[in-house]
Motif scaffolding. Structure first.
Motif, PDB file in Angstrom:
ATOM      1  N   ASP A 212       0.830  -1.205   0.000  1.00 35.63           N
ATOM      2  CA  ASP A 212       0.000   0.000   0.000  1.00 35.63           C
ATOM      3  C   ASP A 212       0.867   1.259   0.000  1.00 35.63           C
ATOM      4  OD1 ASP A 212      -2.706   1.207   0.214  1.00 35.63           O
ATOM      5  OD2 ASP A 212      -1.990   1.868   2.183  1.00 35.63           O
ATOM      6  N   ARG A 213       1.903   1.294   0.828  1.00 33.54           N
ATOM      7  CA  ARG A 213       2.812   2.452   0.852  1.00 33.54           C
ATOM      8  C   ARG A 213       3.499   2.623  -0.504  1.00 33.54           C
ATOM      9  NH1 ARG A 213       4.314   0.303   5.568  1.00 33.54           N
ATOM     10  NH2 ARG A 213       6.350  -0.312   4.805  1.00 33.54           N
ATOM     11  N   MET A 214       3.902   1.504  -1.108  1.00 32.89           N
ATOM     12  CA  MET A 214       4.542   1.594  -2.421  1.00 32.89           C
ATOM     13  C   MET A 214       3.583   2.126  -3.473  1.00 32.89           C
ATOM     14  SD  MET A 214       6.904  -1.810  -2.611  1.00 32.89           S
ATOM     15  CE  MET A 214       7.400  -1.533  -4.292  1.00 32.89           C
ATOM     16  N   ALA A 215       2.320   1.721  -3.403  1.00 38.09           N
ATOM     17  CA  ALA A 215       1.326   2.207  -4.368  1.00 38.09           C
ATOM     18  C   ALA A 215       1.181   3.722  -4.263  1.00 38.09           C
ATOM     19  CB  ALA A 215      -0.019   1.512  -4.147  1.00 38.09           C
ATOM     20  N   VAL A 216       1.115   4.232  -3.046  1.00 37.73           N
ATOM     21  CA  VAL A 216       1.007   5.679  -2.838  1.00 37.73           C
ATOM     22  C   VAL A 216       2.260   6.378  -3.358  1.00 37.73           C
ATOM     23  CG1 VAL A 216       0.922   7.496  -1.076  1.00 37.73           C
ATOM     24  CG2 VAL A 216      -0.536   5.494  -0.864  1.00 37.73           C
ATOM     25  N   ALA A 217       3.420   5.863  -2.992  1.00 35.94           N
ATOM     26  CA  ALA A 217       4.679   6.487  -3.416  1.00 35.94           C
ATOM     27  C   ALA A 217       4.821   6.453  -4.937  1.00 35.94           C
ATOM     28  CB  ALA A 217       5.864   5.784  -2.749  1.00 35.94           C
ATOM     29  N   HIS A 218       4.382   5.374  -5.559  1.00 35.67           N
ATOM     30  CA  HIS A 218       4.462   5.272  -7.010  1.00 35.67           C
ATOM     31  C   HIS A 218       3.581   6.339  -7.670  1.00 35.67           C
ATOM     32  CE1 HIS A 218       3.814   3.569 -11.049  1.00 35.67           C
ATOM     33  NE2 HIS A 218       5.056   3.192 -10.905  1.00 35.67           N
ATOM     34  N   LEU A 219       2.364   6.489  -7.186  1.00 38.51           N
ATOM     35  CA  LEU A 219       1.472   7.513  -7.749  1.00 38.51           C
ATOM     36  C   LEU A 219       2.050   8.912  -7.559  1.00 38.51           C
ATOM     37  CD1 LEU A 219      -1.981   6.083  -6.680  1.00 38.51           C
ATOM     38  CD2 LEU A 219      -1.110   6.293  -9.003  1.00 38.51           C
TER      39      LEU A 219
ATOM     40  N   SER B  59       7.687  21.116 -11.066  1.00 34.83           N
ATOM     41  CA  SER B  59       8.804  21.761 -11.764  1.00 34.83           C
ATOM     42  C   SER B  59      10.063  21.760 -10.904  1.00 34.83           C
ATOM     43  CB  SER B  59       8.432  23.187 -12.159  1.00 34.83           C
ATOM     44  OG  SER B  59       8.127  23.938 -11.006  1.00 34.83           O
ATOM     45  N   ASP B  60       9.912  21.533  -9.619  1.00 35.80           N
ATOM     46  CA  ASP B  60      11.045  21.508  -8.698  1.00 35.80           C
ATOM     47  C   ASP B  60      11.745  20.146  -8.780  1.00 35.80           C
ATOM     48  OD1 ASP B  60      12.835  21.630  -6.604  1.00 35.80           O
ATOM     49  OD2 ASP B  60      11.315  21.859  -5.047  1.00 35.80           O
ATOM     50  N   GLU B  61      12.953  20.141  -9.341  1.00 34.81           N
ATOM     51  CA  GLU B  61      13.682  18.882  -9.533  1.00 34.81           C
ATOM     52  C   GLU B  61      13.989  18.189  -8.211  1.00 34.81           C
ATOM     53  OE1 GLU B  61      17.133  19.438 -11.963  1.00 34.81           O
ATOM     54  OE2 GLU B  61      15.988  20.439 -13.525  1.00 34.81           O
ATOM     55  N   THR B  62      14.210  18.965  -7.153  1.00 33.30           N
ATOM     56  CA  THR B  62      14.492  18.372  -5.843  1.00 33.30           C
ATOM     57  C   THR B  62      13.296  17.565  -5.358  1.00 33.30           C
ATOM     58  OG1 THR B  62      15.929  20.233  -5.317  1.00 33.30           O
ATOM     59  CG2 THR B  62      15.183  18.884  -3.475  1.00 33.30           C
ATOM     60  N   ARG B  63      12.110  18.088  -5.578  1.00 32.67           N
ATOM     61  CA  ARG B  63      10.895  17.381  -5.153  1.00 32.67           C
ATOM     62  C   ARG B  63      10.688  16.114  -5.983  1.00 32.67           C
ATOM     63  NH1 ARG B  63       7.643  17.502  -1.322  1.00 32.67           N
ATOM     64  NH2 ARG B  63       5.402  17.412  -1.450  1.00 32.67           N
ATOM     65  N   VAL B  64      10.919  16.199  -7.289  1.00 29.74           N
ATOM     66  CA  VAL B  64      10.794  15.030  -8.158  1.00 29.74           C
ATOM     67  C   VAL B  64      11.776  13.957  -7.690  1.00 29.74           C
ATOM     68  CG1 VAL B  64      11.083  14.137 -10.511  1.00 29.74           C
ATOM     69  CG2 VAL B  64       9.963  16.351 -10.138  1.00 29.74           C
ATOM     70  N   HIS B  65      13.013  14.379  -7.457  1.00 25.67           N
ATOM     71  CA  HIS B  65      14.026  13.430  -6.996  1.00 25.67           C
ATOM     72  C   HIS B  65      13.623  12.806  -5.660  1.00 25.67           C
ATOM     73  CE1 HIS B  65      17.955  11.637  -6.315  1.00 25.67           C
ATOM     74  NE2 HIS B  65      17.888  12.132  -5.094  1.00 25.67           N
ATOM     75  N   ALA B  66      13.099  13.617  -4.748  1.00 20.74           N
ATOM     76  CA  ALA B  66      12.703  13.113  -3.431  1.00 20.74           C
ATOM     77  C   ALA B  66      11.606  12.052  -3.550  1.00 20.74           C
ATOM     78  CB  ALA B  66      12.227  14.265  -2.542  1.00 20.74           C
ATOM     79  N   GLU B  67      10.641  12.288  -4.433  1.00 20.93           N
ATOM     80  CA  GLU B  67       9.555  11.301  -4.601  1.00 20.93           C
ATOM     81  C   GLU B  67      10.090   9.984  -5.167  1.00 20.93           C
ATOM     82  OE1 GLU B  67       6.758  11.648  -3.282  1.00 20.93           O
ATOM     83  OE2 GLU B  67       6.491  13.808  -3.097  1.00 20.93           O
ATOM     84  N   TRP B  68      10.975  10.065  -6.144  1.00 17.64           N
ATOM     85  CA  TRP B  68      11.540   8.837  -6.726  1.00 17.64           C
ATOM     86  C   TRP B  68      12.509   8.168  -5.772  1.00 17.64           C
ATOM     87  CZ3 TRP B  68       9.751   6.082 -10.641  1.00 17.64           C
ATOM     88  CH2 TRP B  68       8.786   6.692 -11.439  1.00 17.64           C
ATOM     89  N   HIS B  69      13.212   8.951  -4.985  1.00 16.28           N
ATOM     90  CA  HIS B  69      14.098   8.379  -3.966  1.00 16.28           C
ATOM     91  C   HIS B  69      13.277   7.599  -2.941  1.00 16.28           C
ATOM     92  CE1 HIS B  69      17.575   8.045  -1.343  1.00 16.28           C
ATOM     93  NE2 HIS B  69      16.807   8.457  -0.353  1.00 16.28           N
ATOM     94  N   GLU B  70      12.174   8.181  -2.513  1.00 17.39           N
ATOM     95  CA  GLU B  70      11.281   7.501  -1.563  1.00 17.39           C
ATOM     96  C   GLU B  70      10.800   6.173  -2.143  1.00 17.39           C
ATOM     97  OE1 GLU B  70       8.503   6.634   1.581  1.00 17.39           O
ATOM     98  OE2 GLU B  70      10.382   7.724   1.436  1.00 17.39           O
ATOM     99  N   LEU B  71      10.406   6.184  -3.394  1.00 22.52           N
ATOM    100  CA  LEU B  71       9.941   4.959  -4.034  1.00 22.52           C
ATOM    101  C   LEU B  71      11.062   3.928  -4.089  1.00 22.52           C
ATOM    102  CD1 LEU B  71       7.621   3.487  -5.395  1.00 22.52           C
ATOM    103  CD2 LEU B  71       8.270   4.609  -7.544  1.00 22.52           C
ATOM    104  N   GLY B  72      12.272   4.367  -4.367  1.00 20.44           N
ATOM    105  CA  GLY B  72      13.418   3.456  -4.373  1.00 20.44           C
ATOM    106  C   GLY B  72      13.669   2.844  -3.004  1.00 20.44           C
ATOM    107  N   LEU B  73      13.554   3.651  -1.959  1.00 11.05           N
ATOM    108  CA  LEU B  73      13.710   3.120  -0.598  1.00 11.05           C
ATOM    109  C   LEU B  73      12.651   2.066  -0.299  1.00 11.05           C
ATOM    110  CD1 LEU B  73      14.475   6.326   1.509  1.00 11.05           C
ATOM    111  CD2 LEU B  73      16.058   4.481   0.913  1.00 11.05           C
ATOM    112  N   LEU B  74      11.420   2.337  -0.714  1.00 14.56           N
ATOM    113  CA  LEU B  74      10.347   1.372  -0.476  1.00 14.56           C
ATOM    114  C   LEU B  74      10.557   0.094  -1.288  1.00 14.56           C
ATOM    115  CD1 LEU B  74       7.280   3.767  -0.288  1.00 14.56           C
ATOM    116  CD2 LEU B  74       8.401   2.569   1.600  1.00 14.56           C
TER     117      LEU B  74
END
Length: 172
Positions: free
Chosen positions: A101-108, A118-133
């Motif tokens: 369930d957490r991965m589904a949320v992070a993926h979306l 538009s903020d690359e740091t935020r995009v990176h943070a979301e994908w980093h979180e998904l990678g951790l999960l």
């Protein structure tokens, strides 16, 4: 009849020809809707796909309560399946259903960040979180299937989950 063998080139199987649990790649494919709708699909990928659909549909507060009940049912279905089919599931310190369930949320969130942010740091943070999960999922699968607990410090759940939390100190 079940076969329980493991080698790096041939993952543990419970039913002949079927992996005990899907890897994170398969979960990502299910979240995207590429797999999980076929009746022969792995039960966990079917549930992963359903969780992603439920999260995507969660737009207004009225529907949220209904969708959250459905999510809890799907999470419980994953946990019940894992308890029956993964030999060391009882030793896991965490619900695999909640992990999906957490991965589904992070993926979306990660997909949405690519298209809306538009903020690359935020995009990176979301994908980093998904990678951790994804790493956390792999550790949970190893624990549930092979009885191998995660290495100490491999993913420390006490620390901030992503770069934005580290910067602000607040959960994102």
């Amino acid at each position: 009849m079940g076969v329980r063998t493991y080698s790096p080139s041939r993952p543990l199987t419970v039913d002949i020809g079927r992996r005990a649990l899907p890897d994170w790649h398969e979960l990502f494919a299910a979240f995207c809707g590429h797999i999980g709708d076929d009746p022969d699909a792995h039960p966990v990928t079917r549930c992963a796909r359903r969780l992603a659909e439920l999260h995507a549909a969660r737009q207004d507060a009225e529907a949220a309560a209904i969708l959250d009940r459905a999510r809890r049912t799907v999470i419980a279905s994953i946990d019940e399946w894992v308890a029956r089919c993964a030999p060391h599931a009882a030793e896991c310190g965490e619900s695999l259903g909640q992990a999906v369930d957490r991965m589904a949320v992070a993926h979306l969130k990660a997909i949405a960040a690519l298209t809306r942010e538009s903020d690359e740091t935020r995009v990176h943070a979301e994908w980093h979180e998904l990678g951790l999960l994804a790493t956390e999922w792999s550790d949970l699968v190893e624990e549930a299937v092979n009885g191998q607990p995660p290495l100490p410090g491999s993913i420390d759940r006490q620390f901030p989950r992503n770069a934005l939390e580290r910067e602000s100190g607040e959960p994102q």
